[in-house]
Design an enzyme around this catalytic site. Structure first.
Site, PDB file in Angstrom:
ATOM      1  N   ARG A 224      39.365 -11.570 -10.568  1.00  0.00           N
ATOM      2  CA  ARG A 224      39.268 -13.040 -10.565  1.00  0.00           C
ATOM      3  C   ARG A 224      40.665 -13.606 -10.346  1.00  0.00           C
ATOM      4  O   ARG A 224      41.566 -13.350 -11.148  1.00  0.00           O
ATOM      5  CB  ARG A 224      38.705 -13.515 -11.906  1.00  0.00           C
ATOM      6  CG  ARG A 224      38.737 -15.018 -12.100  1.00  0.00           C
ATOM      7  CD  ARG A 224      38.143 -15.415 -13.455  1.00  0.00           C
ATOM      8  NE  ARG A 224      38.160 -16.846 -13.634  1.00  0.00           N
ATOM      9  CZ  ARG A 224      39.000 -17.523 -14.429  1.00  0.00           C
ATOM     10  NH1 ARG A 224      39.892 -16.874 -15.163  1.00  0.00           N
ATOM     11  NH2 ARG A 224      38.930 -18.831 -14.509  1.00  0.00           N
TER      12      ARG A 224
ATOM     13  N   HIS B 255      42.819 -23.764 -10.520  1.00  0.00           N
ATOM     14  CA  HIS B 255      43.357 -23.328 -11.809  1.00  0.00           C
ATOM     15  C   HIS B 255      44.663 -24.097 -12.030  1.00  0.00           C
ATOM     16  O   HIS B 255      45.740 -23.519 -12.143  1.00  0.00           O
ATOM     17  CB  HIS B 255      43.556 -21.806 -11.820  1.00  0.00           C
ATOM     18  CG  HIS B 255      43.654 -21.189 -13.182  1.00  0.00           C
ATOM     19  ND1 HIS B 255      42.885 -20.112 -13.570  1.00  0.00           N
ATOM     20  CD2 HIS B 255      44.430 -21.482 -14.250  1.00  0.00           C
ATOM     21  CE1 HIS B 255      43.201 -19.768 -14.821  1.00  0.00           C
ATOM     22  NE2 HIS B 255      44.144 -20.597 -15.251  1.00  0.00           N
TER      23      HIS B 255
ATOM     24  N   GLU C  90      38.640 -24.302 -16.729  1.00  0.00           N
ATOM     25  CA  GLU C  90      38.944 -25.081 -17.930  1.00  0.00           C
ATOM     26  C   GLU C  90      39.298 -26.540 -17.654  1.00  0.00           C
ATOM     27  O   GLU C  90      40.450 -26.963 -17.889  1.00  0.00           O
ATOM     28  CB  GLU C  90      40.085 -24.413 -18.716  1.00  0.00           C
ATOM     29  CG  GLU C  90      39.777 -23.005 -19.178  1.00  0.00           C
ATOM     30  CD  GLU C  90      40.835 -22.453 -20.146  1.00  0.00           C
ATOM     31  OE1 GLU C  90      41.795 -23.163 -20.452  1.00  0.00           O
ATOM     32  OE2 GLU C  90      40.679 -21.301 -20.595  1.00  0.00           O
TER      33      GLU C  90
ATOM     34  N   ASN D 268      35.997 -18.785 -21.131  1.00  0.00           N
ATOM     35  CA  ASN D 268      37.294 -18.243 -21.526  1.00  0.00           C
ATOM     36  C   ASN D 268      37.378 -18.335 -23.038  1.00  0.00           C
ATOM     37  O   ASN D 268      37.290 -19.426 -23.600  1.00  0.00           O
ATOM     38  CB  ASN D 268      38.441 -19.044 -20.899  1.00  0.00           C
ATOM     39  CG  ASN D 268      38.499 -18.852 -19.390  1.00  0.00           C
ATOM     40  OD1 ASN D 268      37.769 -18.044 -18.816  1.00  0.00           O
ATOM     41  ND2 ASN D 268      39.375 -19.607 -18.746  1.00  0.00           N
TER      42      ASN D 268
ATOM     43  N   TYR E 177      39.436 -17.234 -26.579  1.00  0.00           N
ATOM     44  CA  TYR E 177      40.605 -16.675 -27.257  1.00  0.00           C
ATOM     45  C   TYR E 177      40.504 -16.759 -28.771  1.00  0.00           C
ATOM     46  O   TYR E 177      40.912 -15.857 -29.482  1.00  0.00           O
ATOM     47  CB  TYR E 177      41.888 -17.392 -26.785  1.00  0.00           C
ATOM     48  CG  TYR E 177      42.182 -17.078 -25.339  1.00  0.00           C
ATOM     49  CD1 TYR E 177      42.861 -15.927 -24.987  1.00  0.00           C
ATOM     50  CD2 TYR E 177      41.717 -17.904 -24.318  1.00  0.00           C
ATOM     51  CE1 TYR E 177      43.100 -15.597 -23.663  1.00  0.00           C
ATOM     52  CE2 TYR E 177      41.944 -17.591 -22.987  1.00  0.00           C
ATOM     53  CZ  TYR E 177      42.631 -16.434 -22.669  1.00  0.00           C
ATOM     54  OH  TYR E 177      42.837 -16.106 -21.351  1.00  0.00           O
TER      55      TYR E 177
ATOM     56  N   GLU F 126      37.710 -14.956 -19.131  1.00  0.00           N
ATOM     57  CA  GLU F 126      39.014 -14.633 -19.712  1.00  0.00           C
ATOM     58  C   GLU F 126      38.831 -14.275 -21.176  1.00  0.00           C
ATOM     59  O   GLU F 126      38.080 -14.941 -21.893  1.00  0.00           O
ATOM     60  CB  GLU F 126      39.996 -15.825 -19.678  1.00  0.00           C
ATOM     61  CG  GLU F 126      40.501 -16.197 -18.315  1.00  0.00           C
ATOM     62  CD  GLU F 126      41.468 -17.381 -18.339  1.00  0.00           C
ATOM     63  OE1 GLU F 126      42.070 -17.656 -19.411  1.00  0.00           O
ATOM     64  OE2 GLU F 126      41.601 -18.029 -17.299  1.00  0.00           O
TER      65      GLU F 126
ATOM     66  N   TRP G  13      52.276 -20.989 -18.663  1.00  0.00           N
ATOM     67  CA  TRP G  13      52.329 -22.454 -18.707  1.00  0.00           C
ATOM     68  C   TRP G  13      53.501 -22.959 -19.550  1.00  0.00           C
ATOM     69  O   TRP G  13      54.627 -22.526 -19.328  1.00  0.00           O
ATOM     70  CB  TRP G  13      50.958 -22.996 -19.170  1.00  0.00           C
ATOM     71  CG  TRP G  13      49.830 -22.403 -18.358  1.00  0.00           C
ATOM     72  CD1 TRP G  13      48.852 -21.558 -18.807  1.00  0.00           C
ATOM     73  CD2 TRP G  13      49.590 -22.566 -16.943  1.00  0.00           C
ATOM     74  NE1 TRP G  13      48.014 -21.201 -17.772  1.00  0.00           N
ATOM     75  CE2 TRP G  13      48.446 -21.805 -16.624  1.00  0.00           C
ATOM     76  CE3 TRP G  13      50.220 -23.274 -15.922  1.00  0.00           C
ATOM     77  CZ2 TRP G  13      47.916 -21.723 -15.324  1.00  0.00           C
ATOM     78  CZ3 TRP G  13      49.698 -23.217 -14.627  1.00  0.00           C
ATOM     79  CH2 TRP G  13      48.564 -22.452 -14.345  1.00  0.00           C
TER      80      TRP G  13
HETATM   81  C1  FCB Z   1      43.750 -20.086 -20.543  1.00  0.00           C
HETATM   82  C2  FCB Z   1      44.153 -20.241 -19.096  1.00  0.00           C
HETATM   83  C3  FCB Z   1      44.938 -19.078 -18.549  1.00  0.00           C
HETATM   84  C4  FCB Z   1      45.891 -18.499 -19.573  1.00  0.00           C
HETATM   85  C5  FCB Z   1      45.208 -18.273 -20.891  1.00  0.00           C
HETATM   86  C6  FCB Z   1      46.082 -17.660 -21.947  1.00  0.00           C
HETATM   87  O1  FCB Z   1      43.565 -21.350 -21.095  1.00  0.00           O
HETATM   88  O2  FCB Z   1      43.030 -20.427 -18.287  1.00  0.00           O
HETATM   89  O3  FCB Z   1      45.579 -19.494 -17.378  1.00  0.00           O
HETATM   90  O4  FCB Z   1      47.019 -19.278 -19.679  1.00  0.00           O
HETATM   91  O5  FCB Z   1      44.670 -19.465 -21.368  1.00  0.00           O
END
Ligand code: FCB
Length: 461
Positions: free
Chosen positions: A86, A130, A175, A298, A300, A367, A422
């Site tokens: 991806r 993105h 996102e 995504n 985390y 992700e 970022w």
């Molecule tokens: C997500 C983003 C990706 C990366 C991860 C850690 O929000 O899509 O680009 O920065 O976090």
């Protein structure tokens, strides 16, 4: 050469046949070559050059130099055994300045990349946006301007014209919550605007851009959201209401229009003091509500929230227009280098919730991963047991969701490579492959070997 193989541990948790295993990246985070072959600046080039916006003043000028090293990177993906890759396309490469005709030299890079992937039997998964909006489009109002949705659809058609014969999997946006609310609300991401009402307009125009692009492409598309579970700190009404509000602004404000063709009434109410929502025009919701081939998630971490503290007089958090006084209290779990709490069970909860509230759409984890402070050891290897444990636990959580009937069809690790994280710059490393930036050497971490083994056995030991 050894003649005896170490005894293989048995696979305990097998994934369904055909489950797709991949890894993900994004253009600005890895490509570099910021002004080559006609590319013009994106909002991230501008933002990263603005003092005090990105840690250590890092920029994506060189990043992982993937623009020049893509062949070696694809060879590495093949060695890992990935089924799919991806990646995202940089709008300012394909349409410099965000207006006018397509730039063939920019498209050629993606043609070469896709050909290389296909030659190695790796399925390309293209994300059209993105976050690297051409600065020229931002100068004309960015996502706050309705016209940007139409410009995005034009650009999407250019990419599809060039790659549509070879690419079958299309994701419009990555996102939109982050692009809208961190880009135009809190301003911690590009373009760095702190205009909560406009952030809500940006969210709507991103969704509109998704719908218009889906119509223009005329092929099945997906979208990726950073949906996750929001838990109330207690069952007290104030905390339950805080969770409802944040779930509304993070999750339902995107999922409802995309999958039901409506905006949630309670979220409209929560936003009443912020915006009259006059930017929503007749027909917009029908445009946004296109058939979705898949929903990318995504994941985390999760959030625990509580009612506002009546004693607290601090400025409300502009990330959450109309709900900036909600308190984020956390659960006290161990955190990654990003400070994000590790909560694998939250992934199962998130998947189950989506499958219940928004049934009949295939789900992919587009992700999932973690940053930790990796170092190259004296033996030249990078041992990252915490990341390996993170992957193991979250893959178990995926397996649990599938066992509970969730239509989860694939998983992408974030990220293939350490990259430009970022606002955090290069200090936060998310790769399963270590990047030594001064030499651009790639060193697969122990977690890459773990993931490769998962792919080979289509399951966990
Ligand atoms: C997500 C983003 C990706 C990366 C991860 C850690 O929000 O899509 O680009 O920065 O976090």
């Amino acid at each position: 050469m050894t003649t005896t193989q170490p005894k293989q541990e048995q696979t305990q948790r097998e994934f369904p046949p055909g489950f797709l295993w991949g890894a993900a990246t994004a253009s600005y985070q890895i490509e570099g070559a910021a002004d080559e072959d006609g590319r013009t600046p994106s909002i991230w080039d501008t933002f990263s050059r603005t003092p005090d916006k990105v840690a250590k003043g890092d920029t994506g000028d060189v990043a992982c130099d993937h623009y020049h090293r893509y062949k070696d990177d694809v060879a590495m993906m093949a060695a890992l055994g990935l089924d799919a890759y991806r990646f995202s396309v940089a709008w300012p490469r394909v349409q410099p300045g965000g207006s006018g005709p397509a730039n063939q030299r920019g498209l050629d890079f993606y043609r070469r990349l896709v050909d290389e992937l296909l030659a190695r039997d790796i399925e390309p998964w293209v994300t059209l946006y993105h976050w690297d909006l051409p600065q020229g489009v931002e100068d004309r109002g960015g996502w706050v301007a309705r016209d940007t949705a139409a410009r995005f659809a034009d650009y999407a058609a250019m990419v599809h014209d060039a790659l549509g014969d070879r690419v079958r999997r299309w994701t419009t946006l990555n996102e939109p919550w982050v692009a809208a609310f961190l880009g135009y609300g809190s301003g911690i991401h590009a373009p760095g605007r702190t205009e909560p009402a406009n952030a809500v307009a940006a969210a709507h125009h991103l969704l509109l851009g998704h719908g218009l692009a889906a119509q223009r492409l005329g092929v099945p598309v997906g979208i990726t959201l950073n949906t996750n579970s929001i838990y109330p700190a207690t069952d007290l009404p104030g905390d339950l209401d805080a969770a409802r509000r944040i779930d509304g602004l993070l999750n339902r404000i995107f999922m409802d229009p995309l999958l039901k063709g409506t905006y949630p009434i309670d979220v409209r109410g929560d936003l009443a003091g912020v915006s009259d929502l006059g930017f929503i025009r007749d027909g917009d919701l029908e445009t946004i509500h296109q058939p979705l081939e898949f929903l990318g998630i995504n994941y985390y971490t999760t959030q625990v929230v509580a009612a506002p503290d009546p004693q607290e007089s601090a400025l409300p958090d502009r990330t959450w227009p109309g709900s900036g006084d909600v308190r984020f209290v956390g659960r006290g779990a161990p955190v990654t280098a990003m400070g994000w709490e590790i909560h694998p069970a939250g992934l199962t909860d998130t998947l189950r919730r989506i499958a219940t509230d928004y049934p009949a759409v295939d789900l992919y984890i587009t992700e999932n991963g973690a940053a930790f402070d990796d170092e190259i050891g004296p033996d030249g290897r990078v041992d990252d047991p915490q990341r390996t444990a993170y992957y193991d636990a979250h893959l178990r959580a995926c397996h649990d969701a599938i066992a509970a009937g969730v239509p989860l069809k694939g998983y992408f690790a974030w990220s293939l490579l350490d990259n430009f994280e970022w606002a955090e710059g290069y200090a936060k490393r998310f790769g399963i492959v270590y990047v030594d930036y001064p030499t651009q050497a790639r060193i697969p971490k122990a977690s890459a070997r773990f993931y490769s083994d998962v792919i080979t056995r289509n399951g966990l030991a």
